[in-house]
Design a protein around this motif. Structure first.
Motif, short mmCIF file in Angstrom:
data_model
loop_
_atom_site.label_atom_id
_atom_site.label_comp_id
_atom_site.label_asym_id
_atom_site.label_seq_id
_atom_site.Cartn_x
_atom_site.Cartn_y
_atom_site.Cartn_z
N ILE A 103 0.80 -1.28 -0.07
CA ILE A 103 -0.04 -0.08 -0.01
C ILE A 103 0.87 1.10 -0.23
N SER A 189 1.85 -4.51 -5.00
CA SER A 189 1.33 -3.16 -5.06
C SER A 189 0.52 -2.92 -6.36
N TYR A 192 -3.29 -2.49 -5.90
CA TYR A 192 -3.48 -1.01 -5.32
C TYR A 192 -3.15 0.23 -6.47
N ILE A 230 -8.24 -2.74 0.24
CA ILE A 230 -7.63 -2.97 1.15
C ILE A 230 -8.11 -3.90 2.11
#
Length: 312
Positions: A103, A189, A192, A230
């Motif tokens: 994140i 990642s 995200y 998330i």
């Protein structure tokens, strides 16, 4: 009754028409469905050996039924609590140390203005994901070697005493977790970054006009946008806490660090593959799956109570 039949007939006609118009999509989906069915659902037939005294000669059906005997044997064994403690310890440590890192990396990459530099950083951080577990463990053994390891050379250069890291039980969890963070942060990642791409540019422009700095933009615009992602990934991670992969642990494990490195996965490997105790180890696998499901349900229920996002 006639109206109900006509209504059902109309539904089937609409469904058939929809299928004819979108058959290409379902053809693309078919290989994945067949794969999951063959390798995930068909093997579930063998779960019943957890409740039997399995014998190759008698087969699954012919083996005698023993009920919960193998589960009771595992829960009451002297290895149960050390194995559970080590498994949950490594899992929770990995979750706490590793989950926030993708994140944070995604936020940092999203703030980069130079596309060339951004792609370069992405490539460098993605590469470790494609390194095999054997290569990663070999690198760890070389780097942490007491005589020639680079870490011990650095320690010795600062006047410290050389340490045999993999021979000390207290270092094992940190070595395992940090190597996993290094290997998985870049790859993790990606999802995200994909979620951040859905941020409305008008909101960003409005925040800049209002005088918001980068931290405020991340806190009040970017973070709320990817919060559902998330939460979803966090629920899935909690739902696999007891299912720690045994491959890397098995490669780093030795008789000196067994105190903290022996987990349910390595225990099942030793007894199931080496000692051929198939019924007993299947029962342990079923036990782990049940615990994972319970954790998943609890975490999902908690997420549904405190937010609007949940798996169901």
């Amino acid at each position: 009754m006639v109206n109900r039949r006509l209504s059902n007939g109309m539904r089937w006609m609409r469904f058939w028409r929809y299928l004819q118009n979108n058959y290409q999509m379902y053809l693309l989906l078919l290989p994945g469905v067949v794969f999951i069915f063959i390798f995930c659902y068909v093997p579930m037939y063998g779960i019943q050996i957890a409740f039997k005294d399995f014998s190759f000669r008698k087969g699954i059906i012919g083996s005698s039924w023993v009920g919960m005997e193998h589960f009771i044997r595992f829960v009451t064994s002297s290895n149960f609590w050390p194995l559970l403690r080590n498994t949950l310890g490594i899992s929770v440590y990995s979750l706490v140390a590793g989950f926030p890192m993708p994140i944070l990396l995604a936020f940092m990459l999203n703030e980069l203005r130079s596309e060339k530099f951004k792609k370069c950083v992405q490539m460098i951080t993605y590469i470790p994901h494609f390194i095999s577990a054997i290569a990663i463990c070999s690198m760890m053994m070389l780097f942490m070697d007491r005589t020639n390891g680079v870490f011990n050379h650095i320690i010795a250069a600062f006047g410290g005493e050389r340490v045999a890291f993999l021979a000390e039980p207290q270092y094992f969890k940190t070595i395992y977790v940090l190597s996993g963070v290094w290997q998985g942060t870049g790859w993790g990642s990606i999802i995200y970054l994909a979620a951040l791409s859905s941020v409305d540019p008008q909101m960003i422009e409005a925040s800049i006009i209002d005088g918001a700095n980068r931290f405020q933009k991340i806190l009040y615009i970017d973070l709320p946008t990817i919060l559902p992602t998330i939460i979803t990934l966090l629920i899935l991670n909690v739902g696999s806490l007891v299912s720690v992969g045994y491959e890397k642990i098995l490669l780093l494990q030795n008789s000196l660090n067994m105190e903290t490195s022996d987990i349910i996965g390595t225990y099942v490997y030793r007894l199931g593959i080496k000692d051929a105790q198939y019924s007993y180890t299947t029962a342990i696998g079923v036990f782990s799956s049940v615990v994972n499901v319970v954790l998943l349900v609890i975490c999902n229920g908690f997420a549904r109570r405190v937010s609007e996002t949940s798996l169901w």
